[in-house]
Design an enzyme around this catalytic site. Structure first.
Site, PDB file in Angstrom:
ATOM      1  NE  ARG A 113     -27.764 -28.933 -28.048  1.00  0.00           N
ATOM      2  CZ  ARG A 113     -28.991 -28.379 -27.961  1.00  0.00           C
ATOM      3  NH1 ARG A 113     -29.136 -27.078 -27.731  1.00  0.00           N
ATOM      4  NH2 ARG A 113     -30.066 -29.113 -28.060  1.00  0.00           N
ATOM      5  CD  GLU A 141     -24.797 -31.619 -28.749  1.00  0.00           C
ATOM      6  OE1 GLU A 141     -25.578 -31.692 -29.712  1.00  0.00           O
ATOM      7  OE2 GLU A 141     -25.159 -31.761 -27.566  1.00  0.00           O
ATOM      8  CB  SER A 176     -27.128 -35.711 -29.718  1.00  0.00           C
ATOM      9  OG  SER A 176     -28.462 -36.011 -29.437  1.00  0.00           O
TER      10      SER A 176
HETATM   11  C1  LIG Z   1     -28.083 -39.462 -21.963  1.00  0.00           C
HETATM   12  C2  LIG Z   1     -27.721 -38.046 -22.350  1.00  0.00           C
HETATM   13  C3  LIG Z   1     -28.732 -37.186 -22.801  1.00  0.00           C
HETATM   14  C4  LIG Z   1     -28.417 -35.873 -23.149  1.00  0.00           C
HETATM   15  N1  LIG Z   1     -29.421 -35.047 -23.579  1.00  0.00           N
HETATM   16  C5  LIG Z   1     -29.148 -33.771 -23.927  1.00  0.00           C
HETATM   17  C6  LIG Z   1     -30.187 -32.888 -24.367  1.00  0.00           C
HETATM   18  O1  LIG Z   1     -31.351 -33.235 -24.407  1.00  0.00           O
HETATM   19  N2  LIG Z   1     -29.833 -31.621 -24.710  1.00  0.00           N
HETATM   20  C7  LIG Z   1     -28.541 -31.180 -24.656  1.00  0.00           C
HETATM   21  O2  LIG Z   1     -28.281 -30.010 -24.977  1.00  0.00           O
HETATM   22  N3  LIG Z   1     -27.536 -31.994 -24.239  1.00  0.00           N
HETATM   23  C8  LIG Z   1     -27.811 -33.273 -23.875  1.00  0.00           C
HETATM   24  N4  LIG Z   1     -26.791 -34.098 -23.453  1.00  0.00           N
HETATM   25  C9  LIG Z   1     -25.403 -33.587 -23.441  1.00  0.00           C
HETATM   26  C10 LIG Z   1     -24.962 -32.963 -22.101  1.00  0.00           C
HETATM   27  O3  LIG Z   1     -25.721 -33.458 -21.017  1.00  0.00           O
HETATM   28  C11 LIG Z   1     -25.044 -31.439 -22.144  1.00  0.00           C
HETATM   29  O4  LIG Z   1     -24.223 -30.906 -23.171  1.00  0.00           O
HETATM   30  C12 LIG Z   1     -24.615 -30.806 -20.805  1.00  0.00           C
HETATM   31  O5  LIG Z   1     -24.927 -29.442 -20.844  1.00  0.00           O
HETATM   32  C13 LIG Z   1     -23.129 -30.979 -20.512  1.00  0.00           C
HETATM   33  O6  LIG Z   1     -22.901 -30.569 -19.173  1.00  0.00           O
HETATM   34  P1  LIG Z   1     -21.740 -31.245 -18.280  1.00  0.00           P
HETATM   35  O7  LIG Z   1     -21.718 -30.564 -16.973  1.00  0.00           O
HETATM   36  O8  LIG Z   1     -21.919 -32.716 -18.260  1.00  0.00           O
HETATM   37  O9  LIG Z   1     -20.483 -30.836 -19.115  1.00  0.00           O
HETATM   38  P2  LIG Z   1     -19.129 -31.681 -19.324  1.00  0.00           P
HETATM   39  O10 LIG Z   1     -19.439 -32.859 -20.185  1.00  0.00           O
HETATM   40  O11 LIG Z   1     -18.478 -31.937 -18.035  1.00  0.00           O
HETATM   41  O12 LIG Z   1     -18.299 -30.627 -20.153  1.00  0.00           O
HETATM   42  C14 LIG Z   1     -18.722 -30.214 -21.456  1.00  0.00           C
HETATM   43  C15 LIG Z   1     -17.859 -29.014 -21.869  1.00  0.00           C
HETATM   44  O13 LIG Z   1     -18.210 -27.925 -21.016  1.00  0.00           O
HETATM   45  C16 LIG Z   1     -17.039 -27.413 -20.370  1.00  0.00           C
HETATM   46  N5  LIG Z   1     -17.458 -26.980 -19.031  1.00  0.00           N
HETATM   47  C17 LIG Z   1     -18.138 -27.702 -18.097  1.00  0.00           C
HETATM   48  N6  LIG Z   1     -18.355 -26.973 -16.993  1.00  0.00           N
HETATM   49  C18 LIG Z   1     -17.798 -25.762 -17.218  1.00  0.00           C
HETATM   50  C19 LIG Z   1     -17.676 -24.560 -16.452  1.00  0.00           C
HETATM   51  N7  LIG Z   1     -18.165 -24.456 -15.206  1.00  0.00           N
HETATM   52  N8  LIG Z   1     -17.030 -23.502 -17.012  1.00  0.00           N
HETATM   53  C20 LIG Z   1     -16.517 -23.579 -18.260  1.00  0.00           C
HETATM   54  N9  LIG Z   1     -16.583 -24.681 -19.037  1.00  0.00           N
HETATM   55  C21 LIG Z   1     -17.229 -25.769 -18.521  1.00  0.00           C
HETATM   56  C22 LIG Z   1     -16.053 -28.573 -20.331  1.00  0.00           C
HETATM   57  O14 LIG Z   1     -14.716 -28.127 -20.273  1.00  0.00           O
HETATM   58  C23 LIG Z   1     -16.358 -29.266 -21.657  1.00  0.00           C
HETATM   59  O15 LIG Z   1     -15.672 -28.658 -22.730  1.00  0.00           O
HETATM   60  C24 LIG Z   1     -27.072 -35.419 -23.084  1.00  0.00           C
HETATM   61  C25 LIG Z   1     -26.070 -36.286 -22.619  1.00  0.00           C
HETATM   62  C26 LIG Z   1     -26.387 -37.592 -22.249  1.00  0.00           C
HETATM   63  C27 LIG Z   1     -25.308 -38.480 -21.726  1.00  0.00           C
END
Ligand SMILES: Cc1cc2nc3c(=O)[nH]c(=O)nc-3n(C[C@H](O)[C@H](O)[C@H](O)COP(=O)(O)OP(=O)(O)OC[C@H]3O[C@@H](n4cnc5c(N)ncnc54)[C@H](O)[C@@H]3O)c2cc1C
Length: 299
Positions: A173, A293, A223
């Protein structure tokens, strides 16, 4: 004045002022963004980054909002959302280049359509490609680092940079982008050809497993805590007697104790208090520190 300058800097990106961010976060919490830009091109993004630096304006980046808790006071300055950076292209040797705003759901569909395999493990993760790289997202034994060849970013001075997989310093992560202020713009994945139905079967199987185990019927951020070495966060939380615990509108999920769900108009503060309470209980009972996380962003 600032608003006029920003409007001149972007060609086709949409701008919203004082926009409530609840609509862009999976927990449905958070205040408003002063300036929210739906960035449509990498060129517009580079202009905004340079401008924010020159004018000393805070710049925040939001992907699909599935791993953030946005402060109830909102986000000052400029927030860039990547959802319109959504081009996907197949290059030689089954390499796929993908802009940062493409969601893993969209990418999965694209890969199914083109009979390309390797990313099935990520099909149910509700993030964008940029967010997944930033977090080194993973599930069911895979992590995005296993499939990434290189990552394109823009640094805080507006320069385009290219990282190899090794340069990204991926670990559980974590990626190097969490330590610098680069913005991920494009990712190159190494895929392999596969029978379309085999890919579909795998995706259906993993989505079924996810729906059985996770409280997908409620808003959440997945999580909340990282997996502590040698333990499972959900099990520790359960054994510490915290499952079902409620603060305001936020609850430790009764279906999966690693998740915290928004059951009744939760605020970011509700989440923060619940997180602290769970951390305290688990530490008192098992002497294990649960590391968050989910990222807390905003004022
Ligand atoms: C129901 C559910 C299930 C999930 N299951 C999993 C799983 O199985 N495995 C897992 O690893 N995660 C899981 N997650 C967590 C999440 O989906 C992941 O961490 C995902 O990768 C986050 O991506 P995002 O685009 O939504 O990021 P955001 O939530 O929008 O941002 C997260 C972080 O990334 C940064 N960021 C986003 N885009 C960029 C970019 N282009 N450049 C630089 N920084 C950036 C943001 O500033 C922030 O700090 C889950 C979440 C939910 C709600």
């Amino acid at each position: 004045m600032i608003n006029e300058k920003i409007e001149k800097l972007v060609t086709n990106s949409e701008i919203k002022y004082n926009e409530p961010l609840k609509n862009y976060s999976y927990t449905k919490t958070g205040g408003s963004s002063d300036i929210l830009i739906f960035i449509k091109s990498i060129c517009d993004l580079a202009n905004i980054i340079k401008f924010a630096k020159e004018e000393h304006i805070q710049l925040t980046i939001l992907g699909n909002g599935s791993n953030v808790l946005i402060s109830d006071k909102g986000i000052r300055g400029i927030t860039v959302i990547t959802s319109k950076l959504n081009k996907i292209e197949i290059l030689d040797d089954y390499i796929v280049s993908c802009e940062a705003g493409v969601t893993l759901h969209e990418l999965t569909q694209f890969l199914i359509n083109n009979s390309l395999s390797n990313l099935e493990f990520a099909c149910g993760i509700p993030g964008s490609v940029g967010g997944a790289i930033y977090m080194n997202a993973g599930a069911y034994g895979g992590e995005v680092k296993d499939v990434v060849i290189k990552v394109e970013t823009i640094d805080k001075d507006g320069n385009i940079k290219l990282y190899s997989n090794d340069d990204m310093h991926f670990s559980y992560r974590h990626s190097i982008i969490q330590e610098n202020s680069d913005i991920i713009t494009k990712v190159y994945f190494q895929l392999k050809p596969e029978n379309k139905q085999t890919i579909i079967d795998k995706v259906l199987e993993l989505n079924k497993l996810r729906a059985e185990k996770q409280p997908l019927e409620y808003p959440s951020c997945g999580s909340v805590f990282k997996r502590p070495e040698g333990y499972f966060a959900g099990k520790l939380i359960q054994d510490a007697g915290c499952q079902g615990l409620i603060v305001g509108g936020a609850q430790v999920s009764t279906k999966h104790a690693g998740f915290m769900v928004n059951i009744n108009n939760a605020t970011c503060d509700d989440y923060k208090k619940l997180i602290k309470l769970v951390q305290q209980n688990v530490f008192e009972k098992f002497n294990v520190e649960l590391e968050r996380e989910v990222k807390i962003i905003g004022e």
